[in-house]
Design a protein around this motif. Structure first.
Motif, PDB file in Angstrom:
ATOM      1  N   SER A  98       0.818  -1.208   0.000  1.00  0.00           N
ATOM      2  CA  SER A  98       0.000   0.000   0.000  1.00  0.00           C
ATOM      3  C   SER A  98       0.851   1.257   0.000  1.00  0.00           C
ATOM      4  O   SER A  98       2.042   1.233   0.343  1.00  0.00           O
ATOM      5  N   LEU A  99       0.223   2.351  -0.427  1.00  0.00           N
ATOM      6  CA  LEU A  99       0.769   3.689  -0.235  1.00  0.00           C
ATOM      7  C   LEU A  99       0.329   4.186   1.129  1.00  0.00           C
ATOM      8  O   LEU A  99      -0.744   3.822   1.620  1.00  0.00           O
ATOM      9  N   ILE A 100       1.133   5.024   1.730  1.00  0.00           N
ATOM     10  CA  ILE A 100       0.735   5.721   2.954  1.00  0.00           C
ATOM     11  C   ILE A 100       0.661   7.207   2.635  1.00  0.00           C
ATOM     12  O   ILE A 100       1.634   7.803   2.169  1.00  0.00           O
ATOM     13  N   PHE A 101      -0.504   7.802   2.845  1.00  0.00           N
ATOM     14  CA  PHE A 101      -0.700   9.234   2.677  1.00  0.00           C
ATOM     15  C   PHE A 101      -0.622   9.871   4.071  1.00  0.00           C
ATOM     16  O   PHE A 101      -1.466   9.588   4.924  1.00  0.00           O
ATOM     17  N   SER A 102       0.374  10.713   4.283  1.00  0.00           N
ATOM     18  CA  SER A 102       0.603  11.317   5.592  1.00  0.00           C
ATOM     19  C   SER A 102       0.539  12.843   5.484  1.00  0.00           C
ATOM     20  O   SER A 102       1.315  13.457   4.739  1.00  0.00           O
ATOM     21  N   PHE A 103      -0.381  13.460   6.234  1.00  0.00           N
ATOM     22  CA  PHE A 103      -0.597  14.906   6.185  1.00  0.00           C
ATOM     23  C   PHE A 103      -0.063  15.549   7.467  1.00  0.00           C
ATOM     24  O   PHE A 103      -0.228  15.010   8.557  1.00  0.00           O
ATOM     25  N   GLY A 104       0.570  16.694   7.328  1.00  0.00           N
ATOM     26  CA  GLY A 104       1.085  17.392   8.494  1.00  0.00           C
ATOM     27  C   GLY A 104       1.958  18.562   8.092  1.00  0.00           C
ATOM     28  O   GLY A 104       1.639  19.298   7.161  1.00  0.00           O
ATOM     29  N   ASN A 105       3.095  18.702   8.771  1.00  0.00           N
ATOM     30  CA  ASN A 105       4.081  19.718   8.422  1.00  0.00           C
ATOM     31  C   ASN A 105       5.468  19.165   8.711  1.00  0.00           C
ATOM     32  O   ASN A 105       5.610  17.973   9.009  1.00  0.00           O
ATOM     33  N   SER A 106       6.478  19.996   8.645  1.00  0.00           N
ATOM     34  CA  SER A 106       7.856  19.509   8.802  1.00  0.00           C
ATOM     35  C   SER A 106       8.138  18.997  10.200  1.00  0.00           C
ATOM     36  O   SER A 106       9.100  18.250  10.415  1.00  0.00           O
ATOM     37  N   ASN A 107       7.306  19.351  11.157  1.00  0.00           N
ATOM     38  CA  ASN A 107       7.565  18.974  12.547  1.00  0.00           C
ATOM     39  C   ASN A 107       6.750  17.778  13.031  1.00  0.00           C
ATOM     40  O   ASN A 107       7.175  17.059  13.935  1.00  0.00           O
ATOM     41  N   LYS A 108       5.571  17.524  12.414  1.00  0.00           N
ATOM     42  CA  LYS A 108       4.737  16.445  12.937  1.00  0.00           C
ATOM     43  C   LYS A 108       3.745  15.953  11.904  1.00  0.00           C
ATOM     44  O   LYS A 108       3.441  16.637  10.919  1.00  0.00           O
ATOM     45  N   LYS A 109       3.263  14.731  12.139  1.00  0.00           N
ATOM     46  CA  LYS A 109       2.205  14.145  11.319  1.00  0.00           C
ATOM     47  C   LYS A 109       0.875  14.359  12.038  1.00  0.00           C
ATOM     48  O   LYS A 109       0.751  14.074  13.229  1.00  0.00           O
ATOM     49  N   ASP A 110      -0.113  14.862  11.295  1.00  0.00           N
ATOM     50  CA  ASP A 110      -1.422  15.108  11.890  1.00  0.00           C
ATOM     51  C   ASP A 110      -2.406  13.971  11.617  1.00  0.00           C
ATOM     52  O   ASP A 110      -3.116  13.525  12.513  1.00  0.00           O
ATOM     53  N   CYS A 111      -2.472  13.510  10.359  1.00  0.00           N
ATOM     54  CA  CYS A 111      -3.431  12.469  10.010  1.00  0.00           C
ATOM     55  C   CYS A 111      -2.912  11.692   8.808  1.00  0.00           C
ATOM     56  O   CYS A 111      -2.019  12.157   8.091  1.00  0.00           O
ATOM     57  N   SER A 112      -3.486  10.521   8.572  1.00  0.00           N
ATOM     58  CA  SER A 112      -2.975   9.665   7.498  1.00  0.00           C
ATOM     59  C   SER A 112      -4.004   8.622   7.106  1.00  0.00           C
ATOM     60  O   SER A 112      -4.987   8.384   7.813  1.00  0.00           O
ATOM     61  N   PHE A 113      -3.761   7.974   5.959  1.00  0.00           N
ATOM     62  CA  PHE A 113      -4.540   6.809   5.545  1.00  0.00           C
ATOM     63  C   PHE A 113      -3.688   5.961   4.612  1.00  0.00           C
ATOM     64  O   PHE A 113      -2.692   6.438   4.045  1.00  0.00           O
ATOM     65  N   THR A 114      -4.054   4.708   4.466  1.00  0.00           N
ATOM     66  CA  THR A 114      -3.358   3.803   3.556  1.00  0.00           C
ATOM     67  C   THR A 114      -4.232   3.518   2.345  1.00  0.00           C
ATOM     68  O   THR A 114      -5.464   3.507   2.437  1.00  0.00           O
ATOM     69  N   PHE A 115      -3.577   3.281   1.218  1.00  0.00           N
ATOM     70  CA  PHE A 115      -4.271   3.034  -0.053  1.00  0.00           C
ATOM     71  C   PHE A 115      -3.687   1.771  -0.658  1.00  0.00           C
ATOM     72  O   PHE A 115      -2.523   1.732  -1.055  1.00  0.00           O
TER      73      PHE A 115
END
Length: 347
Positions: A98-115
């Motif tokens: 799967s792909l991992i979609f990871s949303f956030g900024n340079s300092n931290k991950k806020d939310c994610s999902f796998t595809f």
């Protein structure tokens, strides 16, 4: 062959509705400046496209590869409970990864999902930030990192029609083999559960065993049902007496094959156009009319009934057969499979 096209006639008639293309494109001349590849490269490709005539090709060449996208639009994700991420992805080589979609900024991950990448062809992802993802977006969510599958050291994927943040009717995103976690709490209970659960329905075991033999009476009964069904179909819609109209309609899809690669005019639904808020509802309906599955349904019916006509030659029947199978391959490449709603209208 007659019996095969009897089935195809029924198959095509049952398609009465729709399938995702937006009028704006992310990649018609050059790769977006806010996209960057880590341990890989980006390019514009005509090999596959879901919108316009090109897509963004991402090649990676080693482990720990990733695609980084920055966009101020991500900052809006936390402001609306209906905010949604949307994208089309083409995969040429199915893998159990799967792909991992990871949303956030340079300092931290806020939310994610796998595809999941267990498919070939186009697939879409409509994932609501505040309902479907692990974690929640924040006021500082400003980037997306897509991580390549761990088990695939060298590979390629194609992206099109990406929307960093849009809003969507919560009933619209559906579970499928790529995103089985969509709408996890209320998906089984709401009024739209009959299509949210199509993935579950497609995986139900066959409880009724097929008989080892079929009686003469049963064969006759099935023939009666087929004849009655055909009579309803043939009187409900105008059957084609020759292949002129079907060939003209088929040519508008500009379907081309090169080995295992097939391209052509997209097949989409009004739901897909409605989530692009840069166009009016009237314009969305116009796009859906032009690219919708209703047209695909009508074309399949025209080809099937032209094939059945006694007025066409064996050579023309052969052309009808080729057109029908080409078009089915095109629909499959566009993302058609049993666990999505628009295919239920076709099949």
């Amino acid at each position: 062959m007659y019996k095969q096209f009897t089935f195809l006639l029924l198959f095509s008639y049952t398609c009465l509705t729709t399938f995702c293309q937006a009028p704006e494109d992310i990649c018609e001349s050059k790769t977006p400046s806010n996209w960057s590849a880590i341990n890989g490269s980006l390019s514009i490709s005509e090999r596959h496209f879901k919108q316009g005539g090109q897509s963004i090709r991402w090649d990676w060449v080693m482990n720990n590869a990733a695609l980084k996208i920055t966009d101020t639009a991500f900052l809006k994700a936390a402001l609306d409970k209906r905010s949604c991420f949307a994208v089309w992805i083409y995969n040429e080589a199915p893998v159990r990864d799967s792909l991992i979609f990871s949303f956030g900024n340079s300092n931290k991950k806020d939310c994610s999902f796998t595809f999941q990448l267990n498919f070939k062809g186009w697939r879409t992802a409509w994932v609501m930030y505040n309902r479907d993802m692990k974690g929640k977006p924040s006021a500082t969510t400003g980037s997306l990192t897509i991580y390549a599958p761990v088990s695939v050291k060298t590979g390629a994927l194609f992206f099109d029609a990406m929307q960093s943040v849009t809003t969507v009717d919560p009933r619209a995103p559906m579970r499928d083999m790529q995103l089985p976690f969509i709408n996890p709490v209320n998906g089984n209970k709401t009024a739209n559960a009959h299509w949210v659960n199509l993935l579950q329905f497609s995986q139900l075991p066959d409880y009724i065993k097929l008989p080892k033999t079929i009686s003469t009476k049963e064969i006759a009964d099935m023939e009666t049902i087929k004849n009655r069904y055909e009579e309803i179909i043939m009187t409900a819609k105008a059957a084609q007496k020759d292949q002129t109209q079907s060939t003209t309609a088929f040519d508008t899809y500009n379907i081309k094959r090169s080995g295992d690669i097939i391209t052509g005019k997209p097949v989409n639904s009004i739901n897909a156009y409605e989530i692009n808020h840069t166009v009016s509802l009237a314009k969305a309906k116009e796009y859906a009319q032009k690219y919708g599955a209703q047209n695909a349904s009508d074309l399949l019916f025209k080809i099937a009934t032209a094939y059945r006509s006694t007025a066409i030659s064996p050579e023309e029947k052969g052309m009808c057969s080729k057109q029908f199978l080409y078009f089915l391959d095109h629909l499959h490449d566009q993302g058609g499979r049993t666990e999505v709603a628009w295919v239920q209208y076709i099949t």
